[in-house]
Design a protein around this motif. Structure first.
Motif, PDB file in Angstrom:
ATOM      1  N   SER A 233     -17.882 -14.163 -14.600  1.00 34.43           N
ATOM      2  CA  SER A 233     -19.441 -13.944 -14.007  1.00 34.43           C
ATOM      3  C   SER A 233     -19.706 -15.299 -13.132  1.00 34.43           C
ATOM      4  N   SER A 234     -20.512 -15.000 -11.987  1.00 34.09           N
ATOM      5  CA  SER A 234     -20.955 -16.285 -11.129  1.00 34.09           C
ATOM      6  C   SER A 234     -21.737 -16.899 -12.009  1.00 34.09           C
ATOM      7  N   TYR A 235     -22.578 -16.357 -12.728  1.00 29.14           N
ATOM      8  CA  TYR A 235     -23.637 -17.088 -13.748  1.00 29.14           C
ATOM      9  C   TYR A 235     -22.801 -18.147 -14.776  1.00 29.14           C
ATOM     10  N   SER A 236     -21.728 -17.394 -15.256  1.00 27.51           N
ATOM     11  CA  SER A 236     -20.886 -17.959 -16.434  1.00 27.51           C
ATOM     12  C   SER A 236     -20.217 -19.372 -15.632  1.00 27.51           C
ATOM     13  N   MET A 237     -19.823 -19.146 -14.404  1.00 29.14           N
ATOM     14  CA  MET A 237     -19.046 -20.228 -13.904  1.00 29.14           C
ATOM     15  C   MET A 237     -19.952 -21.396 -13.367  1.00 29.14           C
ATOM     16  N   TYR A 238     -21.330 -20.944 -13.123  1.00 27.55           N
ATOM     17  CA  TYR A 238     -22.207 -21.925 -12.776  1.00 27.55           C
ATOM     18  C   TYR A 238     -22.590 -22.864 -14.100  1.00 27.55           C
ATOM     19  N   ARG A 239     -22.627 -22.104 -15.203  1.00 26.58           N
ATOM     20  CA  ARG A 239     -23.047 -22.856 -16.201  1.00 26.58           C
ATOM     21  C   ARG A 239     -21.905 -23.582 -17.042  1.00 26.58           C
ATOM     22  N   ILE A 240     -20.540 -23.127 -16.672  1.00 22.87           N
ATOM     23  CA  ILE A 240     -19.497 -24.061 -17.006  1.00 22.87           C
ATOM     24  C   ILE A 240     -19.416 -25.448 -16.014  1.00 22.87           C
ATOM     25  N   TRP A 241     -19.799 -25.282 -14.670  1.00 25.07           N
ATOM     26  CA  TRP A 241     -20.009 -26.234 -13.852  1.00 25.07           C
ATOM     27  C   TRP A 241     -21.279 -27.418 -14.172  1.00 25.07           C
ATOM     28  N   LEU A 242     -22.222 -26.720 -14.809  1.00 27.91           N
ATOM     29  CA  LEU A 242     -23.413 -27.530 -15.003  1.00 27.91           C
ATOM     30  C   LEU A 242     -22.861 -28.284 -16.532  1.00 27.91           C
ATOM     31  N   ALA A 243     -22.114 -27.727 -17.365  1.00 28.05           N
ATOM     32  CA  ALA A 243     -21.804 -28.365 -18.452  1.00 28.05           C
ATOM     33  C   ALA A 243     -20.831 -29.649 -18.109  1.00 28.05           C
ATOM     34  N   SER A 244     -19.933 -29.123 -17.192  1.00 26.25           N
ATOM     35  CA  SER A 244     -18.977 -30.213 -16.720  1.00 26.25           C
ATOM     36  C   SER A 244     -19.631 -31.320 -16.127  1.00 26.25           C
ATOM     37  N   LEU A 245     -20.612 -31.329 -15.353  1.00 29.72           N
ATOM     38  CA  LEU A 245     -21.545 -32.194 -14.884  1.00 29.72           C
ATOM     39  C   LEU A 245     -22.239 -33.058 -15.656  1.00 29.72           C
ATOM     40  N   SER A 246     -22.505 -32.544 -16.827  1.00 32.55           N
ATOM     41  CA  SER A 246     -23.565 -33.250 -18.038  1.00 32.55           C
ATOM     42  C   SER A 246     -22.356 -33.918 -18.590  1.00 32.55           C
ATOM     43  N   MET A 247     -21.276 -33.790 -18.852  1.00 31.47           N
ATOM     44  CA  MET A 247     -20.239 -34.598 -19.651  1.00 31.47           C
ATOM     45  C   MET A 247     -19.660 -35.762 -18.726  1.00 31.47           C
ATOM     46  N   TYR A 248     -19.645 -35.380 -17.260  1.00 32.83           N
ATOM     47  CA  TYR A 248     -19.353 -36.413 -16.281  1.00 32.83           C
ATOM     48  C   TYR A 248     -20.385 -37.520 -16.414  1.00 32.83           C
ATOM     49  N   CYS A 249     -21.711 -37.139 -16.672  1.00 34.38           N
ATOM     50  CA  CYS A 249     -22.788 -37.931 -16.727  1.00 34.38           C
ATOM     51  C   CYS A 249     -22.826 -38.772 -17.926  1.00 34.38           C
ATOM     52  N   GLY A 250     -22.091 -38.449 -18.922  1.00 34.17           N
ATOM     53  CA  GLY A 250     -22.169 -39.082 -20.252  1.00 34.17           C
ATOM     54  C   GLY A 250     -22.829 -38.522 -21.367  1.00 34.17           C
ATOM     55  N   TRP A 251     -23.186 -37.279 -21.310  1.00 40.18           N
ATOM     56  CA  TRP A 251     -23.903 -36.411 -22.372  1.00 40.18           C
ATOM     57  C   TRP A 251     -22.899 -35.523 -23.112  1.00 40.18           C
ATOM     58  N   LYS A 252     -22.871 -35.445 -24.636  1.00 41.51           N
ATOM     59  CA  LYS A 252     -22.415 -34.621 -25.035  1.00 41.51           C
ATOM     60  C   LYS A 252     -22.958 -33.215 -24.968  1.00 41.51           C
ATOM     61  N   VAL A 253     -22.282 -32.371 -24.891  1.00 42.39           N
ATOM     62  CA  VAL A 253     -22.768 -31.068 -24.323  1.00 42.39           C
ATOM     63  C   VAL A 253     -23.009 -30.324 -25.709  1.00 42.39           C
ATOM     64  N   GLU A 254     -24.251 -29.331 -25.826  1.00 44.92           N
ATOM     65  CA  GLU A 254     -24.370 -28.421 -26.648  1.00 44.92           C
ATOM     66  C   GLU A 254     -25.284 -27.302 -25.827  1.00 44.92           C
ATOM     67  N   CYS A 255     -24.802 -26.116 -26.124  1.00 43.07           N
ATOM     68  CA  CYS A 255     -25.412 -24.883 -25.884  1.00 43.07           C
ATOM     69  C   CYS A 255     -25.931 -23.872 -26.692  1.00 43.07           C
ATOM     70  N   GLU A 256     -26.726 -23.282 -26.196  1.00 42.80           N
ATOM     71  CA  GLU A 256     -27.558 -22.004 -27.241  1.00 42.80           C
ATOM     72  C   GLU A 256     -28.082 -21.002 -26.468  1.00 42.80           C
ATOM     73  N   ASN A 257     -27.812 -19.912 -26.971  1.00 39.29           N
ATOM     74  CA  ASN A 257     -28.897 -18.657 -26.274  1.00 39.29           C
ATOM     75  C   ASN A 257     -30.123 -18.625 -26.963  1.00 39.29           C
ATOM     76  N   LEU A 258     -31.099 -18.871 -26.258  1.00 38.91           N
ATOM     77  CA  LEU A 258     -32.462 -19.008 -26.577  1.00 38.91           C
ATOM     78  C   LEU A 258     -33.077 -17.352 -27.114  1.00 38.91           C
ATOM     79  N   ARG A 259     -33.865 -17.446 -28.111  1.00 45.50           N
ATOM     80  CA  ARG A 259     -34.338 -16.143 -28.339  1.00 45.50           C
ATOM     81  C   ARG A 259     -35.685 -15.744 -27.566  1.00 45.50           C
ATOM     82  N   ILE A 260     -35.473 -15.627 -26.326  1.00 42.97           N
ATOM     83  CA  ILE A 260     -36.785 -15.514 -25.335  1.00 42.97           C
ATOM     84  C   ILE A 260     -36.423 -14.272 -24.568  1.00 42.97           C
ATOM     85  N   PRO A 261     -37.495 -13.645 -24.148  1.00 45.24           N
ATOM     86  CA  PRO A 261     -37.506 -12.463 -23.236  1.00 45.24           C
ATOM     87  C   PRO A 261     -36.975 -12.607 -22.036  1.00 45.24           C
ATOM     88  N   SER A 262     -35.847 -13.006 -21.819  1.00 45.12           N
ATOM     89  CA  SER A 262     -35.299 -13.392 -20.322  1.00 45.12           C
ATOM     90  C   SER A 262     -33.860 -13.188 -20.467  1.00 45.12           C
TER      91      SER A 262
END
Length: 516
Positions: free
Chosen positions: A436-465
């Motif tokens: 999905s477009s949203y999934s690919m965008y999240r992958i791109w953001l995660a790659s950007l975070s690693m490029y900027c020197g951050w260890k990437v952690e992901c979570e699906n929050l328990r929020i109504p969204s």
């Protein structure tokens, strides 16, 4: 050749009719004191040995079948000394009993309930496999069952090895409880039977859950604090000043605030700034919890609700946005002081001295990007640039640095294409089919975070969204000064390339732009 996908058999329930189907008689108690009523049945579609796996989900996750239940907690369990209150069934013997406590999602309205969950095996089964689960509520004298529990003294789930095998639900209804197809008990049993059918098929096909929750903060820890925060801030629904849905936004930001409080507690040492509140270790223990050394910064804070919740609970920080919202003037003065109108232009941050124009971007700050729109990709960049202690980003609209993100074109920036194992680690889905477009965008953001020197952690929050996926940076990839310098050089290179393209423009306030 790719593996053939086998679809789950259709759920085909039938109302129990002894005249039409006599192969599955109801339970009979040893002393005849209990009268069981079969309610319905359906084809099993999985072998006997998986029945215990399937019902274990019913035991440990009752919240999947009722939105009124928060979760269950195991009080005790036994495989030999069984309580006298569980049924004694002719032709069966108990093999395990779990005493659990059901916790309501709204404790102010519904009470909790303890329950015995007892597994039985047929006495003539040489393998001793469990083929029945009986749930027995424990109701104190003078009290009644909570609304979320069906009006029964026992309810049973059975696996009956006939030809073909079937699943059957039967119960001991309380006096006067209807069992016809229009009754609440019948509808509840229908939902439970469908769930058991699904769990059994999932166990047989080695189903892997598509989305994993609670990878960073344990579920129980989060839910317990969330209930407290919800009671403390739910009054904001009645005083909502915006045109947006108060139920969604209030509970969503309470959930995000709860997550941040627990994340910071885990992130920062006891040497972090504390509150001197005298009640810190009493009814409000979070006031003594560790927190960001330079406070937090909520980029694009919108209605300011998240800033208000965190400020009210003793956390220091700021929220900035392109314009003040109606809500801002209705918050207490302590919150209003933390909300600022600011048009942040990241392309101006070309050297350390330029950061002095933005006092919010100081070393040690924790940056929050909660549906920050076009500032979303800038969150890890700014975090590296100002030596932030960490960040949390909840992406919504897909933006690259100066234009909408288009998955068909790799953004013109030096961000490496993610490796397959990185995508697998991002918790985007059990089947790895992130198309999905949203999934690919999240992958791109995660790659950007690693490029900027951050260890990437992901979570699906328990929020109504539906946009509840968050990427978190709370550790650097490497703390060696030479690597820190390299990561900073990368962020400066990104800024330089954006400036050369000349497309990025700081959005100016207009109308109701910026609501989220």
């Amino acid at each position: 050749m790719p593996n053939k996908v086998i679809n789950r058999p259709r759920f085909c329930p039938s109302r129990y009719d002894p005249e039409k189907r006599a192969v599955a008689p109801s339970f009979v108690s040893d002393d005849g004191s209990i009268s069981w009523t079969p309610i319905m049945w359906c084809p099993a579609d999985f072998p006997t040995e998986l029945f215990e796996v399937a019902v274990s989900q019913l035991i440990h996750h009752p919240e999947y079948n009722s939105t009124l239940i928060l979760r269950s907690e195991v009080v005790s369990e036994s495989k030999e000394d069984f309580p006298s209150s569980i049924p004694k069934l002719k032709g069966f013997h108990s093999v395990q009993s779990i005493r659990r406590r059901l916790l309501p999602r709204r404790p102010g309205r519904d009470s909790g309930l303890e329950q015995y969950c007892t597994l039985y095996s047929s006495s003539d089964d040489i393998d001793g496999l469990p083929t029945a689960l009986v749930l027995t509520p424990l109701v104190p004298p003078g009290e009644s069952l909570p609304y979320y529990h069906p009006a029964v003294s026992h309810i049973a789930f059975r696996y009956i090895s006939c030809a073909p095998a079937i699943l059957q639900i039967e119960a001991v209804p309380l006096p006067g409880t209807p069992t016809d197809i229009n009754s609440r008990l019948y509808r509840t049993c229908l939902a439970l039977l469908e769930t058991l059918h699904r769990y059994g098929w999932g166990a047989m096909t080695n189903y892997k859950k598509r989305v994993l929750h609670d990878q960073i903060i344990p579920r129980d820890t989060y839910q317990d604090l969330y209930l407290i925060m919800r009671e403390r801030h739910k009054h904001l629904i009645e005083t909502w000043q915006e045109v947006t849905d108060p139920l969604k936004h209030v509970f969503e930001d309470i959930g995000i605030g709860t997550f941040l409080m627990l994340l910071w507690k885990d992130m920062y040492s006891a040497a972090s700034p504390m509150s001197d509140d005298s009640d810190a270790n009493g009814s409000e223990p979070w006031r003594s919890w560790p927190r960001p050394p330079s406070g937090f910064l909520d980029l694009g804070c919108g209605n300011g609700l998240l800033v208000h919740i965190l400020t009210a609970e003793g956390y220091q920080g700021y929220g900035i946005d392109l314009r003040a919202r109606t809500s801002w003037s209705h918050y207490p003065e302590s919150t209003q002081a933390q909300l600022r109108v600011e048009a942040l232009d990241p392309t101006e941050l070309t050297d350390p001295s330029s950061l002095s124009d933005y006092p919010y971007l100081r070393p040690g700050v924790f940056i929050i990007g909660n549906h920050a729109d076009e500032l979303t990709p800038w969150v890890p960049v700014l975090s590296t640039l100002c030596s932030a202690s960490g960040y949390l980003s909840i992406p919504c609209c897909a933006w690259a640095f100066d234009t909408r993100y288009d998955r068909s074109n790799t953004p013109n920036y030096p961000i490496p294409v993610p490796e397959a194992d990185l995508v697998e680690s991002l918790n985007l889905g059990g089947d790895g089919n992130n198309t999905s477009s949203y999934s690919m965008y999240r992958i791109w953001l995660a790659s950007l975070s690693m490029y900027c020197g951050w260890k990437v952690e992901c979570e699906n929050l328990r929020i109504p969204s539906t946009r509840n996926w968050t990427i978190i940076g709370r550790e650097r990839t490497d703390y060696d000064p030479k690597f820190i310098a390299e990561y900073r050089r990368r962020t400066e290179e990104v800024i330089r390339m954006v400036r050369e393209r000349g497309i990025f423009k700081t959005r100016m306030p207009e109308g109701k732009a910026g609501y989220h």
